[in-house]
Design a protein around this motif. Structure first.
Motif, PDB file in Angstrom:
ATOM      1  N   GLY A 355       0.873  -1.119   0.090  1.00 27.04           N
ATOM      2  CA  GLY A 355       0.014   0.090   0.066  1.00 27.04           C
ATOM      3  C   GLY A 355       0.804   1.159   0.119  1.00 27.04           C
ATOM      4  O   GLY A 355       1.916   1.347  -0.805  1.00 27.04           O
ATOM      5  N   LYS A 356       0.595   2.215   0.683  1.00 27.19           N
ATOM      6  CA  LYS A 356       1.141   3.455   0.964  1.00 27.19           C
ATOM      7  C   LYS A 356       2.062   3.494   1.897  1.00 27.19           C
ATOM      8  O   LYS A 356       1.676   3.413   3.071  1.00 27.19           O
ATOM      9  CB  LYS A 356       0.446   4.470   0.802  1.00 27.19           C
ATOM     10  CG  LYS A 356       1.233   6.000   0.688  1.00 27.19           C
ATOM     11  CD  LYS A 356       0.198   7.122   0.510  1.00 27.19           C
ATOM     12  CE  LYS A 356       1.165   8.544   0.379  1.00 27.19           C
ATOM     13  NZ  LYS A 356       1.955   8.751   1.586  1.00 27.19           N
ATOM     14  N   ASN A 357       3.487   3.561   1.862  1.00 29.13           N
ATOM     15  CA  ASN A 357       4.214   3.700   3.312  1.00 29.13           C
ATOM     16  C   ASN A 357       4.170   4.939   3.889  1.00 29.13           C
ATOM     17  O   ASN A 357       3.931   5.826   3.260  1.00 29.13           O
ATOM     18  CB  ASN A 357       5.812   3.160   2.785  1.00 29.13           C
ATOM     19  CG  ASN A 357       6.621   2.944   3.938  1.00 29.13           C
ATOM     20  OD1 ASN A 357       6.404   3.006   5.057  1.00 29.13           O
ATOM     21  ND2 ASN A 357       7.918   3.087   3.789  1.00 29.13           N
ATOM     22  N   LYS A 358       4.332   4.889   5.194  1.00 25.89           N
ATOM     23  CA  LYS A 358       4.327   6.178   6.065  1.00 25.89           C
ATOM     24  C   LYS A 358       5.782   6.677   6.590  1.00 25.89           C
ATOM     25  O   LYS A 358       5.666   7.353   7.458  1.00 25.89           O
ATOM     26  CB  LYS A 358       3.349   5.942   7.327  1.00 25.89           C
ATOM     27  CG  LYS A 358       2.020   5.619   6.755  1.00 25.89           C
ATOM     28  CD  LYS A 358       0.904   5.547   7.998  1.00 25.89           C
ATOM     29  CE  LYS A 358       0.833   4.358   8.506  1.00 25.89           C
ATOM     30  NZ  LYS A 358       0.091   4.209   9.770  1.00 25.89           N
ATOM     31  N   GLY A 359       6.718   6.407   5.780  1.00 26.04           N
ATOM     32  CA  GLY A 359       8.119   6.475   5.972  1.00 26.04           C
ATOM     33  C   GLY A 359       8.863   5.795   7.093  1.00 26.04           C
ATOM     34  O   GLY A 359       9.625   6.146   7.704  1.00 26.04           O
ATOM     35  N   VAL A 360       8.455   4.575   7.189  1.00 24.17           N
ATOM     36  CA  VAL A 360       9.171   3.671   8.034  1.00 24.17           C
ATOM     37  C   VAL A 360       9.582   2.500   7.292  1.00 24.17           C
ATOM     38  O   VAL A 360       9.442   2.235   6.075  1.00 24.17           O
ATOM     39  CB  VAL A 360       7.956   3.226   9.100  1.00 24.17           C
ATOM     40  CG1 VAL A 360       7.336   4.326   9.642  1.00 24.17           C
ATOM     41  CG2 VAL A 360       7.029   2.396   8.384  1.00 24.17           C
ATOM     42  N   SER A 361      10.547   1.916   8.191  1.00 28.23           N
ATOM     43  CA  SER A 361      11.355   0.723   7.689  1.00 28.23           C
ATOM     44  C   SER A 361      10.672  -0.416   7.599  1.00 28.23           C
ATOM     45  O   SER A 361       9.835  -0.884   8.552  1.00 28.23           O
ATOM     46  CB  SER A 361      12.648   0.519   8.250  1.00 28.23           C
ATOM     47  OG  SER A 361      13.370  -0.800   7.993  1.00 28.23           O
ATOM     48  N   PHE A 362      10.851  -1.418   6.595  1.00 28.49           N
ATOM     49  CA  PHE A 362      10.276  -2.655   6.305  1.00 28.49           C
ATOM     50  C   PHE A 362      11.092  -3.858   7.253  1.00 28.49           C
ATOM     51  O   PHE A 362      10.915  -4.958   6.631  1.00 28.49           O
ATOM     52  CB  PHE A 362       9.736  -3.142   5.123  1.00 28.49           C
ATOM     53  CG  PHE A 362       8.640  -2.190   4.739  1.00 28.49           C
ATOM     54  CD1 PHE A 362       7.516  -2.250   5.541  1.00 28.49           C
ATOM     55  CD2 PHE A 362       8.390  -1.385   3.707  1.00 28.49           C
ATOM     56  CE1 PHE A 362       6.145  -1.482   5.127  1.00 28.49           C
ATOM     57  CE2 PHE A 362       7.536  -0.695   3.381  1.00 28.49           C
ATOM     58  CZ  PHE A 362       6.246  -0.812   3.990  1.00 28.49           C
ATOM     59  N   ASN A 363      12.297  -3.540   7.452  1.00 30.15           N
ATOM     60  CA  ASN A 363      13.381  -4.386   7.741  1.00 30.15           C
ATOM     61  C   ASN A 363      12.955  -5.415   8.831  1.00 30.15           C
ATOM     62  O   ASN A 363      12.980  -6.794   8.507  1.00 30.15           O
ATOM     63  CB  ASN A 363      14.476  -3.938   8.171  1.00 30.15           C
ATOM     64  CG  ASN A 363      15.247  -2.977   7.158  1.00 30.15           C
ATOM     65  OD1 ASN A 363      15.093  -3.271   5.814  1.00 30.15           O
ATOM     66  ND2 ASN A 363      16.276  -2.076   7.438  1.00 30.15           N
ATOM     67  N   ASN A 364      12.488  -4.996   9.843  1.00 24.75           N
ATOM     68  CA  ASN A 364      12.019  -6.025  10.902  1.00 24.75           C
ATOM     69  C   ASN A 364      10.866  -6.852  10.557  1.00 24.75           C
ATOM     70  O   ASN A 364      10.681  -8.086  10.845  1.00 24.75           O
ATOM     71  CB  ASN A 364      11.620  -5.199  12.266  1.00 24.75           C
ATOM     72  CG  ASN A 364      12.773  -4.877  12.876  1.00 24.75           C
ATOM     73  OD1 ASN A 364      13.799  -5.133  12.653  1.00 24.75           O
ATOM     74  ND2 ASN A 364      12.634  -3.572  13.706  1.00 24.75           N
ATOM     75  N   PHE A 365       9.783  -6.266   9.817  1.00 25.25           N
ATOM     76  CA  PHE A 365       8.480  -6.994   9.215  1.00 25.25           C
ATOM     77  C   PHE A 365       9.186  -8.255   8.076  1.00 25.25           C
ATOM     78  O   PHE A 365       8.518  -9.066   8.074  1.00 25.25           O
ATOM     79  CB  PHE A 365       7.937  -5.941   8.194  1.00 25.25           C
ATOM     80  CG  PHE A 365       6.655  -6.477   7.793  1.00 25.25           C
ATOM     81  CD1 PHE A 365       5.756  -7.287   8.428  1.00 25.25           C
ATOM     82  CD2 PHE A 365       6.399  -5.675   6.171  1.00 25.25           C
ATOM     83  CE1 PHE A 365       4.599  -7.912   7.803  1.00 25.25           C
ATOM     84  CE2 PHE A 365       5.152  -6.341   5.837  1.00 25.25           C
ATOM     85  CZ  PHE A 365       4.340  -7.475   6.607  1.00 25.25           C
ATOM     86  N   ALA A 366      10.320  -7.806   7.431  1.00 21.56           N
ATOM     87  CA  ALA A 366      10.691  -8.627   6.441  1.00 21.56           C
ATOM     88  C   ALA A 366      11.385  -9.826   7.116  1.00 21.56           C
ATOM     89  O   ALA A 366      11.209 -11.090   6.946  1.00 21.56           O
ATOM     90  CB  ALA A 366      11.761  -8.056   5.625  1.00 21.56           C
ATOM     91  N   GLU A 388      11.757  -5.900  -1.528  1.00 24.91           N
ATOM     92  CA  GLU A 388      13.061  -5.658  -1.777  1.00 24.91           C
ATOM     93  C   GLU A 388      13.700  -6.074  -0.156  1.00 24.91           C
ATOM     94  O   GLU A 388      14.534  -6.753  -0.131  1.00 24.91           O
ATOM     95  CB  GLU A 388      13.262  -4.192  -1.786  1.00 24.91           C
ATOM     96  CG  GLU A 388      13.172  -3.836  -3.253  1.00 24.91           C
ATOM     97  CD  GLU A 388      13.214  -2.685  -3.543  1.00 24.91           C
ATOM     98  OE1 GLU A 388      13.359  -1.561  -2.557  1.00 24.91           O
ATOM     99  OE2 GLU A 388      13.203  -1.729  -4.776  1.00 24.91           O
ATOM    100  N   ALA A 389      12.815  -5.524   0.765  1.00 26.01           N
ATOM    101  CA  ALA A 389      13.282  -6.075   2.234  1.00 26.01           C
ATOM    102  C   ALA A 389      13.106  -7.410   2.635  1.00 26.01           C
ATOM    103  O   ALA A 389      14.068  -7.896   3.004  1.00 26.01           O
ATOM    104  CB  ALA A 389      12.160  -5.312   3.238  1.00 26.01           C
ATOM    105  N   ALA A 390      12.065  -7.996   1.808  1.00 28.93           N
ATOM    106  CA  ALA A 390      12.151  -9.495   2.089  1.00 28.93           C
ATOM    107  C   ALA A 390      13.157 -10.330   1.375  1.00 28.93           C
ATOM    108  O   ALA A 390      13.656 -11.314   1.895  1.00 28.93           O
ATOM    109  CB  ALA A 390      10.755  -9.907   1.706  1.00 28.93           C
TER     110      ALA A 390
END
Length: 453
Positions: A355-366, A388-390
């Motif tokens: 969706g639309k990111n709110k300026g946060v990192s996806f690293n921990n989510f990945a 990309e993070a995954a």
């Protein structure tokens, strides 16, 4: 607050701005509403507001000074950097939001809930708890119903339970809830607040004006919220699912307990809760702490905890098709919320995210995707960032989708019996939808259509 004949500028014509305009008109104020959209873009809404007596200033910003306006009320979705708000503050015109406006006309004690995640579930749960205990209860705020539309219908004997966001809290001046709840604080809305420090500061405004006799309910397991206790130690009630507390709500031998000045009470067994996931256990603990602070009997608290089924778009079960459960968590609009959703299941997951990111990192989510997900389906304007993070985490079983129809079809094709297809986007819906509810409704519709094939 006397609004009669006051010249008030309302900034933003969304749900909140419309409700504020109607409220101000009832108070015999002179109302001007400004919005970045043109009259043509607003269509019938512009005609409706004008017919009610609202002066419209659309597609451009009015000049704001003390000669023109006595008060500015800014909608929560409008950044405080827009021209009318900046001008007002420079010229000494008071700027408040709908939450602050509502507070001045509220007779009932207020229980206000904020936090990065869990607000809607906890607000709904607490509201149900007071209703079950026999109170006339208003549940409103960021949950979807503007407070200003309803607060005057409730008396000193009733209760107002309000979900409040950081955007709403930014423009408070005197807002004082009887019980303030901060569930957790993790990175979110950094595109608006800029830094975690500013985001946390906005959240902390929920208890800035509390006084003796008020209570602040904090998550002991969250280091940011726990640290807030230093500012108001004499009226803090903690909740924790990791520690046994001297005062607060906690887990002991598989049971929810509340300990405080009135004694140590067993509420109910954790196994009796209907809402899944460790994060929902935290929400239940927060609700139990609120009930205790407001003097509810343990039996009344327990009655609601064991019967509450959750809310729409938050780990909402839709259907089981060919042995696969489909779950709608469209309310998971940031990575931390989506991670909590993933943790709620002990079976392989086919995840739809983006969706639309709110300026946060996806690293921990990945990292959590690598741990819990078998198939990842990405969608939306920033779905590629999750992909990309995954991939950086070594996860490669990824299927990009052009839209939700394709995403659900891919999930249906990839899922195996015993697995869960989970929509938990970790992003806002604003790239493709008006709100997360619209996104969740489409997901539900597409899943139910699959069941007809």
């Amino acid at each position: 607050m006397n609004l009669e004949n006051k010249r008030v500028l309302v900034v933003g014509a969304g749900v909140s701005g419309q409700a504020v305009s109607e409220f101000l008109l009832r108070k015999k104020a002179t109302v001007t509403l400004t919005d970045s959209r043109s009259k043509e873009q607003m269509g019938a809404l512009a005609e409706q507001l004008a017919s009610q007596g609202v002066t419209l200033y659309l597609g451009a910003s009015p000049v704001v000074d003390q000669e023109n306006y006595d008060l500015v009320v800014v909608s929560p979705g409008v950044p405080l950097t827009v021209s009318p708000v900046v001008q007002a503050r420079e010229k000494g015109v008071p700027v408040i939001g709908e939450l602050e406006l509502s507070y001045h006309f509220t007779k009932s004690p207020i229980v206000a809930i904020t936090g990065t995640n869990g607000k809607t579930t906890t607000t709904s749960l607490i509201g149900q708890m007071f209703r079950d205990a026999g109170y006339q209860t208003l549940v409103a705020g960021n949950i979807g119903l503007p407070l200003v539309s309803e607060v005057e219908k409730y008396t000193e004997k009733d209760v107002v339970v309000a979900e409040v966001s950081s955007f709403q809290l930014e423009t408070t001046e005197q807002f004082r809830p009887r019980v303030a709840v901060i569930l957790n604080i993790t990175p979110d809305h950094l595109d608006r607040h800029g830094t975690m420090e500013e985001y946390s500061r906005a959240k902390a405004r929920i208890f800035a004006h509390q006084q003796a006799g008020d209570w602040l309910v904090l998550n002991y397991d969250d280091p940011i919220t726990r640290d807030f206790a230093r500012k108001c130690q004499d009226r803090v009630i903690f909740f924790s699912r990791q520690h046994i507390l001297g005062q607060g709500s906690f887990i002991q031998e598989g049971k929810i307990m509340v300990n405080g000045m009135r004694g140590n009470y067993e509420i109910t067994a954790v196994a009796n809760l209907k809402i899944p996931g460790g994060h929902n256990l935290e929400n239940a603990l927060a609700a139990a702490a609120v009930g205790y602070a407001m003097g509810l009997a343990p039996a009344d608290i327990a009655q609601t905890l064991v019967s509450f089924m959750g809310v729409a778009h938050r780990l909402e079960y839709i259907a089981t098709l060919n042995g696969v459960a489909y779950v709608n968590d469209s309310k998971g609009t940031n990575p931390d919320a989506a991670m909590k959703a993933l943790e709620a299941y002990d079976v392989p997951i086919v995840l739809i995210a983006g969706g639309k990111n709110k300026g946060v990192s996806f690293n921990n989510f990945a990292q959590k995707i690598r741990e819990k997900v078998r198939v990842l389906i990405t969608v939306g304007i920033h779905g590629y960032q999750i992909e990309e993070a995954a991939r950086q985490q070594g996860f490669t079983n990824i299927f990009p989708a052009e839209d939700y129809t394709q995403a659900v079809t891919l999930a249906y094709q990839q899922a195996k019996p015993g697995e869960v297809v989970l929509l938990s986007p970790a992003c806002t819906s604003w790239d493709m939808f008006k709100n997360f509810e619209e996104r969740g409704e489409l997901f539900r519709q597409l899943v139910l259509e699959l069941g007809k094939e």
